[in-house]
Design a protein around this motif. Structure first.
Motif, mmCIF file in Angstrom:
data_model
loop_
_atom_site.group_PDB
_atom_site.id
_atom_site.type_symbol
_atom_site.label_atom_id
_atom_site.label_comp_id
_atom_site.label_asym_id
_atom_site.label_seq_id
_atom_site.Cartn_x
_atom_site.Cartn_y
_atom_site.Cartn_z
ATOM 1 N N SER A 1 0.846 -1.196 0.000
ATOM 2 C CA SER A 1 0.000 0.000 0.000
ATOM 3 C C SER A 1 0.883 1.248 0.000
ATOM 4 O O SER A 1 1.894 1.299 0.702
ATOM 5 C CB SER A 1 -0.914 0.011 1.221
ATOM 6 N N GLU A 2 0.492 2.238 -0.800
ATOM 7 C CA GLU A 2 1.216 3.499 -0.862
ATOM 8 C C GLU A 2 0.259 4.666 -0.666
ATOM 9 O O GLU A 2 -0.736 4.781 -1.383
ATOM 10 C CB GLU A 2 1.920 3.652 -2.221
ATOM 11 N N THR A 3 0.551 5.498 0.314
ATOM 12 C CA THR A 3 -0.167 6.746 0.503
ATOM 13 C C THR A 3 0.866 7.861 0.426
ATOM 14 O O THR A 3 1.350 8.376 1.436
ATOM 15 C CB THR A 3 -0.910 6.774 1.856
ATOM 16 N N SER A 4 1.250 8.188 -0.786
ATOM 17 C CA SER A 4 2.339 9.141 -1.011
ATOM 18 C C SER A 4 1.928 10.553 -0.620
ATOM 19 O O SER A 4 0.812 10.986 -0.919
ATOM 20 C CB SER A 4 2.742 9.104 -2.484
ATOM 21 N N PRO A 5 2.822 11.304 0.065
ATOM 22 C CA PRO A 5 4.129 10.900 0.574
ATOM 23 C C PRO A 5 4.100 10.658 2.073
ATOM 24 O O PRO A 5 5.074 10.952 2.777
ATOM 25 C CB PRO A 5 4.986 12.116 0.251
ATOM 26 N N LYS A 6 3.006 10.100 2.580
ATOM 27 C CA LYS A 6 2.805 9.993 4.026
ATOM 28 C C LYS A 6 3.142 8.627 4.611
ATOM 29 O O LYS A 6 3.716 8.524 5.688
ATOM 30 C CB LYS A 6 1.344 10.329 4.369
ATOM 31 N N ARG A 7 2.723 7.553 3.906
ATOM 32 C CA ARG A 7 2.869 6.222 4.495
ATOM 33 C C ARG A 7 3.100 5.184 3.402
ATOM 34 O O ARG A 7 2.464 5.219 2.341
ATOM 35 C CB ARG A 7 1.640 5.854 5.320
ATOM 36 N N LEU A 8 4.023 4.253 3.715
ATOM 37 C CA LEU A 8 4.332 3.143 2.815
ATOM 38 C C LEU A 8 4.222 1.851 3.612
ATOM 39 O O LEU A 8 4.885 1.684 4.641
ATOM 40 C CB LEU A 8 5.757 3.297 2.262
ATOM 41 N N ASP A 9 3.376 0.930 3.155
ATOM 42 C CA ASP A 9 3.188 -0.345 3.832
ATOM 43 C C ASP A 9 3.810 -1.478 3.025
ATOM 44 O O ASP A 9 3.592 -1.589 1.812
ATOM 45 C CB ASP A 9 1.699 -0.626 4.037
ATOM 46 N N LEU A 10 4.549 -2.327 3.712
ATOM 47 C CA LEU A 10 5.247 -3.448 3.101
ATOM 48 C C LEU A 10 4.930 -4.726 3.867
ATOM 49 O O LEU A 10 4.480 -4.686 5.017
ATOM 50 C CB LEU A 10 6.768 -3.229 3.128
ATOM 51 N N VAL A 11 5.215 -5.846 3.248
ATOM 52 C CA VAL A 11 5.199 -7.135 3.928
ATOM 53 C C VAL A 11 6.521 -7.813 3.637
ATOM 54 O O VAL A 11 6.928 -7.926 2.474
ATOM 55 C CB VAL A 11 4.036 -8.032 3.467
ATOM 56 N N VAL A 12 7.217 -8.241 4.702
ATOM 57 C CA VAL A 12 8.457 -8.982 4.526
ATOM 58 C C VAL A 12 8.222 -10.421 4.948
ATOM 59 O O VAL A 12 7.643 -10.690 6.006
ATOM 60 C CB VAL A 12 9.612 -8.347 5.336
ATOM 61 N N THR A 13 8.627 -11.346 4.103
ATOM 62 C CA THR A 13 8.475 -12.767 4.372
ATOM 63 C C THR A 13 9.849 -13.410 4.428
ATOM 64 O O THR A 13 10.615 -13.337 3.469
ATOM 65 C CB THR A 13 7.638 -13.455 3.279
ATOM 66 N N PHE A 14 10.172 -13.980 5.587
ATOM 67 C CA PHE A 14 11.441 -14.683 5.746
ATOM 68 C C PHE A 14 11.226 -16.169 5.480
ATOM 69 O O PHE A 14 10.272 -16.768 5.990
ATOM 70 C CB PHE A 14 11.985 -14.494 7.165
ATOM 71 N N LEU A 15 12.103 -16.739 4.691
ATOM 72 C CA LEU A 15 12.053 -18.168 4.398
ATOM 73 C C LEU A 15 13.138 -18.929 5.158
ATOM 74 O O LEU A 15 12.927 -20.060 5.592
ATOM 75 C CB LEU A 15 12.205 -18.391 2.892
ATOM 76 N N LYS A 16 14.291 -18.312 5.322
ATOM 77 C CA LYS A 16 15.390 -18.861 6.111
ATOM 78 C C LYS A 16 16.007 -17.726 6.912
ATOM 79 O O LYS A 16 16.064 -16.593 6.437
ATOM 80 C CB LYS A 16 16.448 -19.495 5.193
ATOM 81 N N PRO A 17 16.444 -17.942 8.163
ATOM 82 C CA PRO A 17 16.605 -19.226 8.827
ATOM 83 C C PRO A 17 15.321 -19.853 9.374
ATOM 84 O O PRO A 17 15.340 -21.004 9.774
ATOM 85 C CB PRO A 17 17.571 -18.896 9.971
ATOM 86 N N TRP A 18 14.231 -19.077 9.474
ATOM 87 C CA TRP A 18 12.940 -19.679 9.800
ATOM 88 C C TRP A 18 11.859 -18.920 9.051
ATOM 89 O O TRP A 18 12.054 -17.784 8.620
ATOM 90 C CB TRP A 18 12.670 -19.670 11.315
ATOM 91 N N LYS A 19 10.714 -19.536 8.904
ATOM 92 C CA LYS A 19 9.640 -18.935 8.130
ATOM 93 C C LYS A 19 8.807 -18.000 9.010
ATOM 94 O O LYS A 19 8.399 -18.354 10.111
ATOM 95 C CB LYS A 19 8.743 -20.017 7.522
ATOM 96 N N SER A 20 8.552 -16.819 8.488
ATOM 97 C CA SER A 20 7.686 -15.866 9.179
ATOM 98 C C SER A 20 7.306 -14.768 8.200
ATOM 99 O O SER A 20 7.963 -14.568 7.180
ATOM 100 C CB SER A 20 8.383 -15.252 10.404
ATOM 101 N N SER A 21 6.243 -14.043 8.510
ATOM 102 C CA SER A 21 5.793 -12.930 7.687
ATOM 103 C C SER A 21 5.410 -11.782 8.597
ATOM 104 O O SER A 21 4.716 -11.983 9.607
ATOM 105 C CB SER A 21 4.597 -13.351 6.824
ATOM 106 N N SER A 22 5.869 -10.582 8.259
ATOM 107 C CA SER A 22 5.678 -9.442 9.156
ATOM 108 C C SER A 22 5.299 -8.191 8.386
ATOM 109 O O SER A 22 5.871 -7.920 7.321
ATOM 110 C CB SER A 22 6.959 -9.160 9.952
ATOM 111 N N PRO A 23 4.357 -7.411 8.927
ATOM 112 C CA PRO A 23 4.075 -6.100 8.331
ATOM 113 C C PRO A 23 5.176 -5.105 8.715
ATOM 114 O O PRO A 23 5.654 -5.080 9.849
ATOM 115 C CB PRO A 23 2.735 -5.714 8.967
ATOM 116 N N VAL A 24 5.585 -4.314 7.745
ATOM 117 C CA VAL A 24 6.589 -3.275 7.933
ATOM 118 C C VAL A 24 6.035 -2.003 7.302
ATOM 119 O O VAL A 24 5.407 -2.065 6.242
ATOM 120 C CB VAL A 24 7.917 -3.660 7.262
#
Length: 307
Positions: free
Chosen positions: A69-92
């Motif tokens: 999601s992009e609300t320029s130029p106020k807020r940028l939303d990302l999702v990071v997904t880690f596969l190694k060393p362990w699996k997880s998904s986090s909002p950033v």
């Protein structure tokens, strides 16, 4: 699962529009990312539109990140997904707030640790927070100056001959580290000037304790000497670094970015690129000093004893 929340911010002398454009295009990230800088040979694939990238490395593990999601130029939303060393998904996400001619940039993350790592919650929050702080400092330089004055040269493992030293041992917080170390070395060099010919090499600092959770650092600012004088000023200490193999990363740039070398060392150990030798504390040697060269030309060798 143990939940962690990370929040760090910095003020950048640029418009929110300029910063948002850089943040929202992953083609810029390899320049200032506090993780990608650790492993130049990591495989990074960025989609042409700059809204998605994946990485795979020995030190950095593997995963992917995408703009959601992009609300320029106020807020940028990302999702990071880690596969190694362990699996997880986090909002950033990033929030940008205009402050006159400058912009305050805040970087957030919500994440969860595997249940068996509950005991590491405070430590992981502190370490990720340090990465975020360092990343924001690099982003600031990149936005304001067009480049980040920090580079790493992986020297590898070699034999350190050892030395005898005089020094000053100090306990302080991370925020006071630079000021306290400057005070300590001013005293040491002043003493050395009155003892001509006693130094036996370059100045260095030994890090005995780095408690990121409680923000306490114990270090010794030191000068290698040919012999220990009979009398020393109050507060001075003496010691030895024994002969040992060391793994060395050479950092070029201001001291505020030295964390790039230290975080890389720890990542190399986790990736089993070398084994840390317990019983000898890591130390950094100053090839040149502030005042001799501009800050962006400062060269520091960061040594970790190795087996």
């Amino acid at each position: 699962m143990p939940a962690i929340h990370v929040s760090k911010s910095i003020t950048i002398q640029a418009s929110a529009e300029k910063i948002f454009k850089i943040l929202s295009d992953f083609h810029h990230w390899p320049v200032w990312s506090p993780w990608l800088v650790m492993e130049p040979n990591a495989i990074v694939r960025i989609q042409p539109d700059g809204k998605f990238y994946s990485w795979e490395g020995n030190r950095t593990g593997s995963g992917e990140m995408k703009v959601v999601s992009e609300t320029s130029p106020k807020r940028l939303d990302l999702v990071v997904t880690f596969l190694k060393p362990w699996k997880s998904s986090s909002p950033v996400w990033f929030e940008l707030n205009t402050k006159g001619d400058a912009t305050e940039v805040a970087w957030y993350m919500d994440s969860k640790l595997p249940f068996f790592m509950f005991w590491m919650k405070k430590m992981m929050t502190a370490y990720i927070g340090m990465d975020y702080t360092r990343g924001l400092m690099m982003l600031k330089d990149y936005v304001e100056a067009g480049k980040v004055p920090s580079s790493l040269n992986f020297k590898g493992t070699s034999q350190y001959e050892g030395c005898t030293y005089i020094g000053i041992k100090t306990l302080c917080t991370m925020q006071k580290l630079g000021t306290k170390m400057e005070e300590d070395f001013t005293k040491l060099f002043s003493w050395a000037e009155s003892h001509s010919g006693i130094m036996a090499g370059r100045a260095f600092s030994i890090y005995h304790k780095w408690d990121v959770v409680n923000d306490q650092i114990v270090y010794t600012a030191a000068l290698p000497v040919k012999e220990i004088p009979v009398e020393l000023p109050a507060g001075f200490v003496t010691g030895k670094i024994p002969s040992s193999k060391v793994n060395t990363i050479v950092h070029t740039g201001p001291y505020r970015f030295l964390g790039n070398a230290y975080s890389t060392h720890y990542s190399m150990q986790r990736a089993k690129e070398y084994k840390y030798r317990k019983g000898i504390d890591p130390f950094e040697t100053y090839v040149n000093l502030p005042g001799e060269v501009p800050d962006h030309d400062l060269i520091t060798e960061v040594h970790f004893p190795a087996k």
